[in-house]
Scaffold this active site. Structure first.
Site, PDB file in Angstrom:
ATOM      1  N   ALA A  21      26.003 -17.423 -10.659  1.00 28.99           N
ATOM      2  CA  ALA A  21      24.722 -17.654 -11.329  1.00 28.99           C
ATOM      3  C   ALA A  21      24.588 -19.165 -11.496  1.00 28.99           C
ATOM      4  O   ALA A  21      25.590 -19.889 -11.533  1.00 28.99           O
ATOM      5  CB  ALA A  21      24.725 -16.947 -12.677  1.00 28.99           C
ATOM      6  N   GLY A  66      28.501 -14.597 -10.400  1.00 26.73           N
ATOM      7  CA  GLY A  66      27.348 -13.790  -9.991  1.00 26.73           C
ATOM      8  C   GLY A  66      27.304 -13.552  -8.491  1.00 26.73           C
ATOM      9  O   GLY A  66      26.737 -12.556  -8.029  1.00 26.73           O
ATOM     10  N   GLU A  86      29.503 -10.694  -7.939  1.00 24.44           N
ATOM     11  CA  GLU A  86      28.811  -9.530  -8.523  1.00 24.44           C
ATOM     12  C   GLU A  86      27.666  -9.067  -7.619  1.00 24.44           C
ATOM     13  O   GLU A  86      27.452  -7.872  -7.442  1.00 24.44           O
ATOM     14  CB  GLU A  86      28.304  -9.895  -9.927  1.00 24.44           C
ATOM     15  CG  GLU A  86      29.461 -10.155 -10.878  1.00 24.44           C
ATOM     16  CD  GLU A  86      29.027 -10.739 -12.210  1.00 24.44           C
ATOM     17  OE1 GLU A  86      28.427 -11.830 -12.216  1.00 24.44           O
ATOM     18  OE2 GLU A  86      29.272 -10.109 -13.244  1.00 24.44           O
ATOM     19  N   GLU A 103      34.134 -16.792 -14.744  1.00 25.44           N
ATOM     20  CA  GLU A 103      33.300 -17.047 -15.927  1.00 25.44           C
ATOM     21  C   GLU A 103      34.128 -17.446 -17.143  1.00 25.44           C
ATOM     22  O   GLU A 103      33.675 -18.210 -17.993  1.00 25.44           O
ATOM     23  CB  GLU A 103      32.463 -15.806 -16.269  1.00 25.44           C
ATOM     24  CG  GLU A 103      31.341 -15.519 -15.281  1.00 25.44           C
ATOM     25  CD  GLU A 103      31.731 -14.602 -14.133  1.00 25.44           C
ATOM     26  OE1 GLU A 103      32.938 -14.485 -13.834  1.00 25.44           O
ATOM     27  OE2 GLU A 103      30.828 -14.015 -13.519  1.00 25.44           O
TER      28      GLU A 103
HETATM   29  N1  CO8 Z   1      25.530 -23.168 -10.401  1.00 23.49           N
HETATM   30  C1  CO8 Z   1      24.831 -24.309 -10.149  1.00 23.49           C
HETATM   31  N2  CO8 Z   1      25.207 -25.225  -9.218  1.00 23.49           N
HETATM   32  C2  CO8 Z   1      26.346 -24.989  -8.538  1.00 23.49           C
HETATM   33  C3  CO8 Z   1      27.114 -23.824  -8.745  1.00 23.49           C
HETATM   34  C4  CO8 Z   1      26.658 -22.890  -9.719  1.00 23.49           C
HETATM   35  N3  CO8 Z   1      27.299 -21.739  -9.948  1.00 23.49           N
HETATM   36  N4  CO8 Z   1      28.196 -23.881  -7.920  1.00 23.49           N
HETATM   37  C5  CO8 Z   1      28.082 -25.024  -7.217  1.00 23.49           C
HETATM   38  N5  CO8 Z   1      26.974 -25.693  -7.583  1.00 23.49           N
HETATM   39  C6  CO8 Z   1      26.495 -26.990  -7.085  1.00 23.49           C
HETATM   40  C7  CO8 Z   1      27.330 -28.119  -7.623  1.00 23.49           C
HETATM   41  O1  CO8 Z   1      26.912 -28.497  -8.910  1.00 23.49           O
HETATM   42  C8  CO8 Z   1      27.064 -29.191  -6.571  1.00 23.49           C
HETATM   43  O2  CO8 Z   1      25.793 -29.747  -6.824  1.00 23.49           O
HETATM   44  P1  CO8 Z   1      25.611 -31.385  -6.932  1.00 23.49           P
HETATM   45  O3  CO8 Z   1      25.951 -31.865  -5.535  1.00 23.49           O
HETATM   46  O4  CO8 Z   1      24.182 -31.558  -7.300  1.00 23.49           O
HETATM   47  O5  CO8 Z   1      26.607 -31.846  -7.937  1.00 23.49           O
HETATM   48  C9  CO8 Z   1      26.950 -28.398  -5.277  1.00 23.49           C
HETATM   49  O6  CO8 Z   1      26.676 -27.046  -5.675  1.00 23.49           O
HETATM   50  C10 CO8 Z   1      28.233 -28.407  -4.450  1.00 23.49           C
HETATM   51  O7  CO8 Z   1      29.277 -27.958  -5.306  1.00 23.49           O
HETATM   52  P2  CO8 Z   1      30.666 -28.778  -5.481  1.00 23.49           P
HETATM   53  O8  CO8 Z   1      30.449 -30.225  -5.277  1.00 23.49           O
HETATM   54  O9  CO8 Z   1      31.268 -28.339  -6.771  1.00 23.49           O
HETATM   55  O10 CO8 Z   1      31.484 -28.205  -4.233  1.00 23.49           O
HETATM   56  P3  CO8 Z   1      33.077 -28.099  -4.108  1.00 23.49           P
HETATM   57  O11 CO8 Z   1      33.348 -27.779  -2.676  1.00 23.49           O
HETATM   58  O12 CO8 Z   1      33.731 -29.272  -4.692  1.00 23.49           O
HETATM   59  O13 CO8 Z   1      33.478 -26.842  -5.012  1.00 23.49           O
HETATM   60  C11 CO8 Z   1      33.250 -24.602  -5.886  1.00 23.49           C
HETATM   61  C12 CO8 Z   1      33.042 -25.550  -4.668  1.00 23.49           C
HETATM   62  C13 CO8 Z   1      34.735 -24.389  -6.127  1.00 23.49           C
HETATM   63  C14 CO8 Z   1      32.604 -23.262  -5.503  1.00 23.49           C
HETATM   64  C15 CO8 Z   1      32.581 -25.230  -7.133  1.00 23.49           C
HETATM   65  O14 CO8 Z   1      31.247 -25.617  -6.804  1.00 23.49           O
HETATM   66  C16 CO8 Z   1      32.520 -24.296  -8.321  1.00 23.49           C
HETATM   67  O15 CO8 Z   1      33.532 -24.103  -8.960  1.00 23.49           O
HETATM   68  N6  CO8 Z   1      31.331 -23.771  -8.622  1.00 23.49           N
HETATM   69  C17 CO8 Z   1      31.109 -22.952  -9.804  1.00 23.49           C
HETATM   70  C18 CO8 Z   1      31.737 -21.585  -9.621  1.00 23.49           C
HETATM   71  C19 CO8 Z   1      31.532 -20.767 -10.880  1.00 23.49           C
HETATM   72  O16 CO8 Z   1      32.033 -21.074 -11.935  1.00 23.49           O
HETATM   73  N7  CO8 Z   1      30.775 -19.690 -10.714  1.00 23.49           N
HETATM   74  C20 CO8 Z   1      30.467 -18.795 -11.818  1.00 23.49           C
HETATM   75  C21 CO8 Z   1      29.169 -19.196 -12.422  1.00 23.49           C
HETATM   76  S1  CO8 Z   1      28.839 -18.343 -13.961  1.00 23.49           S
HETATM   77  C22 CO8 Z   1      28.266 -16.808 -13.505  1.00 23.49           C
HETATM   78  O17 CO8 Z   1      28.057 -16.562 -12.344  1.00 23.49           O
HETATM   79  C23 CO8 Z   1      28.032 -15.749 -14.551  1.00 23.49           C
HETATM   80  C24 CO8 Z   1      27.288 -16.169 -15.730  1.00 23.49           C
HETATM   81  C25 CO8 Z   1      28.057 -17.024 -16.702  1.00 23.49           C
HETATM   82  C26 CO8 Z   1      27.227 -17.644 -17.815  1.00 23.49           C
HETATM   83  C27 CO8 Z   1      27.506 -19.178 -17.997  1.00 23.49           C
HETATM   84  C28 CO8 Z   1      26.746 -19.796 -19.174  1.00 23.49           C
HETATM   85  C29 CO8 Z   1      26.944 -21.315 -19.248  1.00 23.49           C
END
Ligand code: CO8
Length: 260
Positions: free
Chosen positions: A66, A111, A114, A134
């Protein structure tokens, strides 16, 4: 129809839907949900389409979760009053009675994992990574991760994934029963489209009822599920496609389906 966050193409009788926010690793924001609801409704309503494939654009991610940026400042009261995330299950999962496959290329986190689990089955590329991270954000899965993952892989592994937030690679996901097949990344779309085309070529009512039956196994007791299975089998025996399917077998020719 063109969308802001997804691409939709019809390939004969298969609809290919591609999450298309590669700059955010296809993170799922409210616009993605709105676009997917519309695209899945159009797929469901189009009698020429028998199966859909959902994938992510780029090689890096199916969906990295998400959209954290959208959610970070949202007050808790709004998550509750808007019943945030409810639309995924009600509009994407329950409203789509035709089969669809998730073709997971790269990260399927939070998400994203999911959403993949909402599909009828998952075909993954060798570089796919699944996770429910999460907990690291101070929250927990909100789109079915704790429920669908537990049913898919069992309590021990689901606990491991949700409590440590670690990622599972494609080989582990296949071993655990989370995904049905793993293929090289460059063959992922072909393999998913081939499977979807085979499904789209099946008698449509039988395809929908097979899907419904397997889903019932997820949601009810064995006894209740067995009764439902027999009833659906009995209903299918009354269809024109059943008569055609059995005649075609005896006459050694392909069946021609009417969806009746
Ligand atoms: N949401 C928004 N933007 C994202 C997300 C995300 N889930 N994942 C990646 N991005 C964006 C990054 O911010 C980045 O944008 P920018 O260049 O503008 O900074 C771009 O995508 C590329 O990402 P990275 O530079 O981080 O790429 P890496 O190769 O270094 O890392 C990862 C890849 C490991 C996938 C890393 O991006 C990551 O850890 N992402 C988040 C994963 C995560 O935690 N997912 C779960 C999200 S929460 C959810 O799904 C359920 C709801 C929870 C509620 C939360 C309330 C606050």
């Amino acid at each position: 129809m063109s969308y802001e966050t997804i691409l939709v193409e019809k390939k004969d009788n298969v609809t290919l839907i591609t999450l298309n926010r590669p700059q955010a690793l296809n993170a799922l924001n409210s616009q993605v949900l709105a676009d997917l609801i519309d695209a899945f409704a159009a797929f469901e309503a189009d009698a020429t389409q028998g199966c859909a494939v959902l994938t992510g654009s780029g090689e890096k991610a199916f969906a990295a979760g998400a959209d954290i940026k959208e959610m970070s400042d949202k007050p808790s009261a709004e998550f509750y009053s808007q019943d945030f995330f409810a639309g995924w299950t009600s509009h994407v999962v329950k409203a789509t009675r035709k089969p669809w496959i998730a073709a997971v290329n790269g990260f399927a986190l939070g998400g994203g994992c999911e959403l993949a689990m909402m599909a009828d089955f998952i075909i993954a590329s060798e570089n796919a990574k699944f996770g429910q991270p999460e907990i690291k954000l101070g929250v927990a899965p909100g789109m079915g991760g704790s429920q669908r993952l537990t049913r898919a892989v069992g309590k021990s592994k689901a606990m491991d994934m949700c409590l440590t937030g670690r990622m599972m690679d494609a080989a582990e996901a296949e071993r655990s029963g989370l995904v049905s097949r793993v293929v090289p990344l460059d063959q992922l779309l072909d393999e998913a489209l081939k499977a979807a085309s085979a499904i789209a070529g099946m008698p449509p009512l039988a395809a929908m009822m097979n899907k419904e039956m397997v889903n019932i196994a997820f949601e009810t007791t064995l006894d209740a599920g067995l009764v439902m299975e027999r009833r659906m089998f009995q209903v299918l025996t009354a269809t024109e496609d059943k008569a055609e399917g059995m005649a075609a077998f005896v006459e050694k020719r392909p069946g021609v389906w009417k969806g009746k």
